[in-house]
Design a protein around this motif. Structure first.
Motif, mmCIF file in Angstrom:
data_model
loop_
_atom_site.group_PDB
_atom_site.id
_atom_site.type_symbol
_atom_site.label_atom_id
_atom_site.label_comp_id
_atom_site.label_asym_id
_atom_site.label_seq_id
_atom_site.Cartn_x
_atom_site.Cartn_y
_atom_site.Cartn_z
ATOM 1 N N PHE A 1 -4.313 8.063 8.309
ATOM 2 C CA PHE A 1 -4.800 6.802 8.342
ATOM 3 C C PHE A 1 -4.441 6.073 9.559
ATOM 4 N N ASP A 2 -2.989 6.114 9.929
ATOM 5 C CA ASP A 2 -2.574 5.373 11.159
ATOM 6 C C ASP A 2 -3.353 5.950 12.333
ATOM 7 N N GLN B 1 -6.629 4.462 12.870
ATOM 8 C CA GLN B 1 -6.675 3.067 13.120
ATOM 9 C C GLN B 1 -6.244 2.993 14.815
ATOM 10 N N GLN B 2 -5.248 3.971 15.142
ATOM 11 C CA GLN B 2 -5.307 3.926 16.675
ATOM 12 C C GLN B 2 -6.061 4.275 17.430
ATOM 13 N N ALA B 3 -7.248 5.019 16.852
ATOM 14 C CA ALA B 3 -8.324 5.287 17.766
ATOM 15 C C ALA B 3 -9.393 4.211 17.950
ATOM 16 N N CYS C 1 -7.945 -4.523 2.629
ATOM 17 C CA CYS C 1 -7.766 -3.001 2.440
ATOM 18 C C CYS C 1 -6.284 -2.920 2.800
ATOM 19 N N ILE C 2 -5.319 -2.173 1.721
ATOM 20 C CA ILE C 2 -4.111 -2.267 2.019
ATOM 21 C C ILE C 2 -3.696 -0.431 2.692
ATOM 22 N N GLY C 3 -4.648 0.176 2.574
ATOM 23 C CA GLY C 3 -4.513 1.386 3.415
ATOM 24 C C GLY C 3 -3.693 2.711 2.413
ATOM 25 N N CYS C 4 -3.792 2.432 0.988
ATOM 26 C CA CYS C 4 -3.035 3.347 0.116
ATOM 27 C C CYS C 4 -3.585 4.578 -0.148
ATOM 28 N N ASP D 1 2.036 12.408 3.071
ATOM 29 C CA ASP D 1 1.782 12.165 4.198
ATOM 30 C C ASP D 1 0.481 11.497 4.800
ATOM 31 N N ARG D 2 0.426 10.133 4.558
ATOM 32 C CA ARG D 2 -0.739 9.490 4.836
ATOM 33 C C ARG D 2 -0.950 9.105 6.469
ATOM 34 N N GLY E 1 0.770 -1.273 0.024
ATOM 35 C CA GLY E 1 0.020 -0.003 -0.198
ATOM 36 C C GLY E 1 0.551 1.243 0.054
ATOM 37 N N GLY F 1 -9.181 0.812 15.690
ATOM 38 C CA GLY F 1 -8.911 -0.304 15.015
ATOM 39 C C GLY F 1 -8.264 -1.513 15.452
ATOM 40 N N TYR F 2 -8.740 -2.145 16.510
ATOM 41 C CA TYR F 2 -8.343 -3.117 17.127
ATOM 42 C C TYR F 2 -9.316 -4.057 18.042
#
Lengths: 667, 248
Positions: free
Chosen positions: B120-121, B124-126, B160-163, B116-117, B64, B128-129
């Protein structure tokens, strides 16, 4: 044993790990909060360890050169992950997984480490399912398995052809949870350029922010290297463009021994090279060998006609095909281990039976599987007397469901439909079994510097079996390092924070800066890739699938000369204090130019054939690898002494108390 | 083949950028799009110029990292592939190709074609786990049967590859498809249901904070997604969000 103490616990094999965990020191939860750990690399081994250490309460800093931890190259692992769950009831057990791995590695790995790996494999699957990793399932809702090379059971768990992706996203998610809690600080687009030793212990790193170019100091009580393998020393490999040896190599230069550098895995099923512009090679998962049959024409004139484009493979009758793996290895057939399959393909191509225009390709054919699956599907769908067209259509659907993404990837690259015409494949560099020497605790010869995953040498011997890299990365990260590092850190509970304001940090930073400036100051003629490609050619031709003393000696001379030329004539535009992708590449290639020479030296020193290391001088009359257990049953651990040619060899004798050393046979 | 490349050059995040013309020759159909850019960069370096910076890593369509708007389309003219899988045989001799970065307020340009993406991280940190610690003592993996249909759907969402192509394709630069894919992966699994309410609320809140636009259901994201992530995921996330609002 000399200075190499493997620290393998005493006692029966199956009890060693449990006993060790009971014996080692722990750090109490309150003290963990005062201890910092640096993790270099965020693939399976790094991300899983970072998350687990943070869950335990340590403060973790992670570093990766990618723009997100999720992009580490573990993401590209396709086929699956082994675990001795015995869900299929086919006689699997931790002992059998251990035995297969030791044998697959051609008896060049450490028994106790491998047994621990097999033991922990079952926990990995439980942990990943609990995290929400969507493994493939059967209609009854339970987990599905498939087979991989070199084994006679089905123990591989998978998520289509994207198992590495799903496992890494699981570990990344676990990391994210800790980032959200403030227990992990994630430094992305950062590259580690040196390890800093204070009083002989690893106490931090020097890293470069790849966006601003700034050189940074980071301190910690321990440093973990989880930076993957060095397959890109061959320039062309299945590794990502950025995969590199730099973190491991810089640690080596500070005192960590580098073990078995010549143990490289050449994977049999990759898409063949198409031209000089090629920047990387693409793997076609080993899982395809469950259903694909590998062959070349039996007649040399047919092979030539194919190469000239005058004949299509589908027109060659069964009787004129040579299914050479099934012929040579009837017991394992197309599922022999990777080293064996690769050499057999090279042997056929060298003999003039290769099937693409370069003569370096063999077929991987799904026609039989499509017919078999199609007939079965017609039966289960209640279609009576299906015609050929229906069977083929149904069969193609089944194959698509199993391997769809791989077939699509192949078609995009080669521009041929693999459902209709056999795939062409050829071996390519895929994985490196060698790496930093570590003891049973995964600690290198530098106190406080640990190494996990592909970056270390420990579990796969001279050849890695399929679906075991993911297993090792996650076993190290989730279940081994978090215990063993505690034993070391229990001495550090009174140390307090480590300062970056010290002579050791000053010196390390100055050296890093000087090295980068040296590269920038060479105002030569050639881009970095020019040198990288040249190095790759030497490595592939003289240190590749088969090696001999004469060519290895030549390789050592040629690499050494190329390195000297590189420092004089490389051209790197741009400066130090800015984003500079060429400078990044130059640093990595500089390290490959040193590693490559040590690699050749190691291969030259090992006068035997074992696993992926095939010395032409040492083979049986049938062309199989000829091991020499009397003289070479050891790990070659190299100590850095200023230049690769001066590296000093230390030997760790491999002791086999539980398996009998045999000639590896897959016939 | 001979081509005219029009490439976005921008020194850094604070400088202004512009399209620069680069004629290029001797491009072969078997080259990938990124290998074509490699050829250009080697030429630029040999001339003493700075190479064009672009994101790339695995070059097999899974990490991605690669991006690029190629003639106005994220990952170029083909469907269901990333830029690194695009080959030059898709183009013709004499073509002009415009190459720009993925553009969105939440994806600031770092240099040339690199953006700078990290937003997206942070989404996920919010949430996505699944909040489960590593222990080796979780229940046996086969203790919870999951029906194949849901397991497969969850996998499709998780692929999803988060591209960021979905964001680049959207006229509002919305990140709904990306966020919905992760929410869906867990919503479809029994393990994910425990924290479903918090997860969807936290992830959507972070998505809004990052400055992504709203979804107006044009479906451009689904069309351009290299992994074929379905719009159904957005519908599912909306349902999850509504349920969370009612229950929460």
């Amino acid at each position: 044993m000399g200075i190499l103490d493997s620290k393998v616990p005493s006692g029966p094999l199956a009890d060693k790990w449990t006993k060790h965990k009971n014996d080692i020191d722990l750090v109490n939860p309150a003290n963990k909060r005062n201890i910092d750990i640096i993790m270099v690399g965020t693939g399976l081994a790094g991300a899983s360890a970072a998350a687990t250490l943070a869950e335990l309460g340590y403060n973790v800093k992670t570093f990766c050169y990618q723009d997100s931890p999720r992009r580490a190259h573990s993401i590209a692992a396709q086929g699956g992950i082994n675990a001795a769950k015995n869900y299929q009831g086919d006689g699997d057990s931790p002992y059998r997984l251990f035995y297969d791995t030791i044998k697959g590695g051609d008896y060049r790995s450490r028994e106790a480490n491998v047994y621990r790996l097999a033991e922990e494999s079952v926990n990995i699957i439980d942990q990943c399912v609990a995290q929400g990793v969507p493994f493939a399932r059967e209609y009854g809702g339970l987990l599905d398995n498939r087979s991989f090379g070199g084994v006679l059971v089905s123990r591989t768990f998978y998520a289509k052809g994207q198992t590495g992706q799903q496992l890494l996203l699981g570990a990344y998610a676990a990391m994210n949870r800790q980032i959200n809690r403030g227990k992990i600080t994630s430094y992305t687009r950062h590259e580690m350029l040196d390890v800093v030793l204070v009083d002989g212990k690893a106490r931090g790193i020097i890293a470069r922010d790849l966006i601003t170019g700034e050189i940074e100091r980071h301190a910690a009580h321990a440093v973990v290297i989880a930076s993957g393998g060095y397959g890109n020393v061959f320039y062309l490999s299945t590794n990502a463009m950025g995969s590199n040896v730099t973190a491991a190599w810089r640690v080596h230069k500070r005192g960590a021994f580098f073990a078995n550098p010549c143990f490289t895995q050449i994977h049999p099923t990759c898409i063949p090279v198409s031209g000089d512009h090629q920047s990387k090679l693409t793997l076609m998962s080993e899982s395809l060998r469950n259903d694909g049959r590998i062959w070349v024409p039996a007649k040399a004139e047919d092979a030539q006609a194919i190469r000239e484009g005058k004949l299509k493979p589908t027109k060659i009758p069964e009787a004129d095909r040579d299914y050479f793996l099934e012929r040579r290895y009837p017991a394992f057939g197309n599922l022999v281990p990777r080293d064996v399959a690769s050499r057999a393909a090279k042997e056929r191509c060298d003999a003039g039976f290769g099937v693409n225009k370069t003569g370096e390709a063999v077929y991987l054919d799904f026609a039989a599987a499509i017919q078999r699956y199609g007939s079965e599907k017609a039966l289960t769908s209640g279609i009576k007397d299906p015609d050929q067209e229906t069977i083929t259509k149904l069969g193609e659907e089944v194959v698509e469901a199993k391997y769809g993404n791989l077939f699509q990837m192949y078609e995009k690259i080669v521009d041929e439909n693999p459902y209709k015409t056999p795939m062409m494949i050829y071996p390519a560099v895929h994985y490196t079994m060698g790496g930093l020497w570590v003891d049973y605790n995964l600690q290198t010869t530098i106190p406080g510097c640990f190494c996990t995953g592909e970056a270390n040498f420990s579990d796969h011997g001279a050849n890695r079996l399929g679906a075991s890299a993911l297993m090792q990365g996650l076993a190290d990260g989730y279940f081994v390092l978090p215990y063993t590092i505690g034993d070391y850190l229990s001495d550090d509970i009174r140390t307090g924070p480590i300062s970056t304001e010290s002579e050791a940090f000053d010196k390390a930073e100055a050296e890093v800066r000087a090295n980068l400036e040296k590269l920038l100051n060479a105002k030569g003629a050639h881009p970095v890739d020019y040198y990288h490609k040249k190095l790759g050619k030497i490595m592939w031709n003289k240190c590749g699938m088969s090696r001999n003393a004469t060519e290895l000696k030549e390789a050592i001379e040629e690499i050494s000369a190329l390195r000297a030329d590189f420092y004089e004539n490389v051209r790197i535009p741009g400066g130090l204090n800015e984003m500079n992708t060429e400078l990044e590449k130059a640093g990595r290639v500089a390290d490959f130019l040193e590693l490559g020479e040590l690699f050749a030296k190691d291969a030259l020193e090992r006068n035997e054939s074992c696993g992926g290391h095939f010395r032409e001088e040492y083979q049986t009359p049938e062309g199989e690898a000829l091991r020499d257990d009397k003289n070479f049953r050891y790990v070659a651990a190299w100590e850095y002494k200023g230049a690769p040619k001066d590296a000093k060899l230390h030997k760790e004798d491999l002791v086999f108390e539980n398996v009998e050393l045999k000639t590896r046979s897959y016939k | 083949m001979k081509l005219l490349l029009k490439i976005w050059r921008q020194k850094d995040g604070s400088s202004k950028g512009k399209l620069v013309d680069y004629p290029i020759d001797h491009i072969e159909g078997d080259m990938s799009f990124l290998e074509m850019l490699d050829v250009l960069n080697q030429e630029l370096i040999e001339k003493g110029d700075e190479p064009v910076v672009f994101d790339h890593d695995c070059r097999e369509g899974i990490c991605g990292t690669c991006s690029l708007m190629i003639n106005g389309e994220p990952h170029g003219p083909d469907r269901l592939i990333t830029t690194c899988q695009l080959h030059m045989r898709r183009f013709n001799d004499g073509d002009t190709i415009v190459i720009e970065p993925f553009r969105a307020t939440a994806f600031p340009v770092l240099k040339d074609l690199m953006v700078d993406r990290s937003a997206f991280d942070r989404i996920q940190q919010a949430g996505g786990y699944i909040s489960v610690n590593t222990s080796g003592n979780t229940v046996d993996a086969n203790a919870i049967p999951i029906d194949k249909h849901h397991a497969d759907e969850s996998f499709e969402a998780a692929s999803c590859i988060g591209c960021g192509a979905c964001v680049a394709a959207c006229k509002n630069a919305s990140a709904m498809l990306f966020t919905a894919a992760k929410v869906s992966q867990f919503a479809l699994l029994p393990q994910g249901k425990v924290e479903a309410i918090d997860r969807v609320q936290n992830m959507v809140r972070q998505m809004d904070l990052e400055g992504f636009g709203n979804c107006t259901n044009t479906g451009a994201c689904e069309v351009e997604c290299p992994k074929g992530i379905s719009l159904e995921n957005i519908a599912r996330m909306n349902r999850e969000y509504l349920m969370a609002t009612v229950k929460g």
